[in-house]
Scaffold this motif. Structure first.
Motif, mmCIF file in Angstrom:
data_model
loop_
_atom_site.group_PDB
_atom_site.id
_atom_site.type_symbol
_atom_site.label_atom_id
_atom_site.label_comp_id
_atom_site.label_asym_id
_atom_site.label_seq_id
_atom_site.Cartn_x
_atom_site.Cartn_y
_atom_site.Cartn_z
ATOM 1 N N THR A 47 -8.328 51.959 -21.748
ATOM 2 C CA THR A 47 -7.319 51.324 -20.897
ATOM 3 C C THR A 47 -6.009 52.100 -20.947
ATOM 4 N N SER A 48 -5.625 52.553 -22.128
ATOM 5 C CA SER A 48 -4.371 53.286 -22.274
ATOM 6 C C SER A 48 -4.390 54.610 -21.523
ATOM 7 N N PHE A 49 -5.572 55.218 -21.401
ATOM 8 C CA PHE A 49 -5.696 56.480 -20.685
ATOM 9 C C PHE A 49 -6.190 56.286 -19.249
ATOM 10 N N SER A 50 -6.148 55.037 -18.772
ATOM 11 C CA SER A 50 -6.536 54.715 -17.381
ATOM 12 C C SER A 50 -7.947 55.174 -17.068
ATOM 13 N N GLN A 51 -8.847 54.987 -18.035
ATOM 14 C CA GLN A 51 -10.246 55.330 -17.850
ATOM 15 C C GLN A 51 -11.065 54.058 -17.654
ATOM 16 N N ILE A 87 -0.781 55.202 -30.040
ATOM 17 C CA ILE A 87 -1.234 56.327 -29.234
ATOM 18 C C ILE A 87 -0.059 57.260 -28.984
ATOM 19 N N ARG A 88 -0.208 58.490 -29.434
ATOM 20 C CA ARG A 88 0.850 59.499 -29.306
ATOM 21 C C ARG A 88 0.433 60.525 -28.266
ATOM 22 N N SER A 89 1.338 60.848 -27.346
ATOM 23 C CA SER A 89 1.079 61.844 -26.313
ATOM 24 C C SER A 89 2.363 62.621 -26.070
ATOM 25 N N PRO A 90 2.304 63.712 -25.301
ATOM 26 C CA PRO A 90 3.528 64.475 -25.030
ATOM 27 C C PRO A 90 4.618 63.646 -24.352
ATOM 28 N N SER A 91 4.233 62.570 -23.676
ATOM 29 C CA SER A 91 5.227 61.766 -22.958
ATOM 30 C C SER A 91 5.808 60.637 -23.805
ATOM 31 N N VAL A 125 -15.743 53.957 -33.348
ATOM 32 C CA VAL A 125 -14.902 54.097 -32.159
ATOM 33 C C VAL A 125 -15.189 55.418 -31.458
ATOM 34 N N ILE A 126 -15.258 56.496 -32.211
ATOM 35 C CA ILE A 126 -15.502 57.806 -31.610
ATOM 36 C C ILE A 126 -16.867 57.841 -30.937
ATOM 37 N N ALA A 134 -12.346 50.354 -26.066
ATOM 38 C CA ALA A 134 -11.921 49.820 -24.771
ATOM 39 C C ALA A 134 -10.402 49.869 -24.628
ATOM 40 N N ASP A 135 -9.678 49.562 -25.703
ATOM 41 C CA ASP A 135 -8.217 49.641 -25.663
ATOM 42 C C ASP A 135 -7.747 51.075 -25.414
ATOM 43 N N ILE A 136 -8.417 52.029 -26.042
ATOM 44 C CA ILE A 136 -8.047 53.432 -25.846
ATOM 45 C C ILE A 136 -8.291 53.848 -24.395
#
Length: 611
Positions: free
Chosen positions: A348-352, A318-322, A263-264, A344-346
């Protein structure tokens, strides 16, 4: 290298030889030889193989830090078991988890003192843990600990609860695990049978994938001081995301770790995110989210779990400050699709924007298994087994670029390979990769080969292409920093190095070695000697660091130490010209230049040849 102290959460490991003073009184020379032999043949290799960092060797003791308590306990258990089997000197080991202050190559803090007190409380041949350390391993490793209760320890105001692991280490020829409940064992076995494939059965047998990672240097160790300046403003605007090692309900832990690395690597080309490198991600394995975030310097954490057979997909959190978001698993048709699908899922979550899936042809599962086995063997110091696995991978998938790149990297071995043939090995590695597409590995090797062939402009062209095309390849930024420093572009080199450390905050061993070379080039001989010494404490075969140490000590006028440092290079028949040839400077070699200072240092230290 910055002299600013740094704080880091770490597992602190203190080892001591029992009865050292008495043994020295009885037989000083014999005891000292035994201690040194035990450190070199058993203790240091065990610490390095579990991603530990040796801070200091203290005559009869060792102080080290580890990225996790689990790795520290596994190293300690292995050391004590081997010492008992081989009738070595008896040892005591203490381990705690806490925050340390790192400064000038040493560590400080109350928790360092606690680890030392725990060592004194450990039984002969045993390991003592604090409550904080025990909480990290309880129920997660196959060893049974005994609660010894609270103990008052010197200079620590609060009593320390102590847990020990002792009798099973010294009384048996090998460790015996705590038996898992029969029901759980049967359930896990049935689940693996339902997964059905020989793929998963074979992967379950792979070991040490936690150290295999994506490092092209063919070796890795944690714990380097920060770069001399911050990463560029543009780099700092990219959110830093850490993909933590995945877990699995029925698949092998090795497979889960391997998929995490895939993944990385699939995120290497993403321009809008900065992604923590595999080696540093693995250093955070098992840590609570807050501690992992502090260790890696980011508030964006991705964790994953395989709740069923691997092809049923990965559940992502997925953990973020928000806040926190959960993504359900998505079934896949092959092992090679697991990593790209999770990436791809990651994104999408970060709008990339998503990568072009059609550009990534599937790899047969069996070929991918062999590639992962090769990485594991290489990281565990078994190059011959790694070569065999790569040959098998290429028999199954002749066009597998990643296997060809790893073969070339194995032949190159920039960290521990002999200096005398480094230019030739870099050229041969580049020849093996002719005609292959541009990947992080092919670009790194082409850049290195160009620098050694006297084409520094071409080397930097490859390095900048690597920076643009694969902005999350930490090793690429490290190489670019080294090349820029060789060309006299110190400020740009520091910025590139800072970016490498942002992406790899717990970096592999060669970072210290190349950093030593950069510092010598910049005229900072004291710092260069310190960095080279750190590299050699972790990997005694690091010849580039050995050469910097040799020349640096001589330049500082410490001629006896320089002669000792150069003795190993001289024993291998290395000449001054060969040693200097491993530092491919392209920015001039006149009086006062780094190359001339290097050659003079080698001559003063005793290497044969004209300075």
């Amino acid at each position: 290298m910055s002299d600013k102290p740094q704080r880091r959460l770490a597992a602190i490991f203190v080892l001591d030889v029992s009865g050292f003073s008495r043994l020295m009184a009885e037989d000083e020379a014999g005891t000292l030889n035994q201690v040194l032999a035990q450190q070199q043949s058993l203790i240091a290799p065990a610490i390095r193989s579990h991603e530990g960092r040796i801070i200091k060797l203290m005559g009869d003791g060792v102080l080290a830090i580890f990225p996790s308590v689990i790795s520290a306990v596994e190293a300690a258990a292995g050391i004590q078991a081997a010492a008992a089997r081989n009738r070595h000197l008896q040892l005591r080991i203490g381990i705690t988890l806490g925050e340390v202050l790192i400064a000038q190559g040493d560590i400080y803090g109350d928790d360092v003192n606690i680890a030392a007190r725990l060592e004194a409380l450990a039984p002969l041949g045993g390991v003592a843990l604090s409550a904080e350390a025990y909480g990290q391993v309880r129920g997660r490793i196959p060893y049974a600990f005994e609660d010894l209760g609270l103990h008052e320890v010197k200079n620590i105001p609060e009593p320390v609860r102590v847990y020990v692991l002792s009798e099973e280490l010294t009384s048996l020829p090998s460790l015996h695990p705590v038996a898992a409940p029969v029901k759980a064992v049967r359930a896990a076995s049935a689940s693996r049978r339902r997964a059905g494939g020989p793929v998963w059965l074979a992967l379950a047998a792979f070991t040490a994938l936690a150290a295999a990672g994506g490092g092209w240097w063919a070796a890795g160790m944690p714990g380097l001081h920060g770069a001399g300046q911050a990463a560029s403003g543009a780099e700092q605007t990219r959110p830093l995301v850490a993909v933590l090692p995945f877990t699995a309900a029925s698949a092998s832990p090795e497979l889960a770790l391997a998929v995490t690395g895939e993944v990385i690597r699939a995120l290497a080309a993403v321009p809008g995110l900065a992604v923590v490198a595999p080696a540093s991600s693995r250093a955070a394995a098992g840590l609570p989210p807050d501690q992992a975030a502090r260790l890696l310097g980011t508030e964006f954490l991705v964790s994953g779990h395989m709740p069923a057979a691997p092809l049923q997909g990965i559940r992502l959190d997925i953990r973020s400050p928000s806040g926190q978001a959960a993504l359900p698993p998505r079934p896949q048709s092959s092992l090679s699709r697991l990593g790209p699908a999770a990436a791809a899922d990651i994104l999408t979550s970060f709008s990339q924007p998503l990568a072009d899936a059609a550009a990534m042809p599937p790899v047969p599962d069996q070929a991918l298994m062999q590639l992962l086995a090769a990485r594991s063997n290489l990281a565990s110091g078994r190059p011959q087994e790694a070569r065999l696995a790569l040959e098998q991978a290429l028999q199954l998938a002749p066009g597998l670029t990643r296997a060809k790149v790893l073969q070339a990297e194995l032949g190159l071995d920039l960290l521990t390979g002999p200096l005398a043939s480094l230019p030739q090995r870099s050229a041969k590695a580049a020849q093996r990769l002719e005609g292959l597409p541009e990947t992080p590995g092919t670009l790194r090797i082409r850049a290195l080969a160009a620098q050694f062939s006297g084409a520094p402009d071409m080397a930097l062209t490859h390095a900048r292409t690597l920076e643009r095309s694969f902005p999350n390849d930490a090793d690429g930024h490290l190489l670019r920093a080294w090349l820029l420093q060789m060309e006299g572009q110190g400020a740009a080199a520091e910025a590139a190095y800072a970016t490498a450390l942002r992406l790899n905050p717990v970096p592999p061993a060669l970072y210290r070695s190349l950093r030593a070379s950069m510092l010598f080039d910049a005229g900072q001989e004291e710092a260069a000697v310190a960095s080279a010494s750190e590299a050699l404490a972790l990997e005694p075969r690091a010849q580039l660091a050995q050469a910097v140490l040799c020349a640096g000590l001589a330049t500082l006028g410490r001629f006896d130490e320089a002669g000792s440092a150069c003795a190993q290079l001289q024993a291998e028949g290395l000449t001054l010209d060969q040693a200097a040839g491993a530092f491919p400077y392209g920015a001039g070699a006149g009086p006062g230049s780094a190359l001339q200072r290097l050659r003079t240092g080698f001559s003063l230290a005793g290497l044969p040849g004209r300075p």
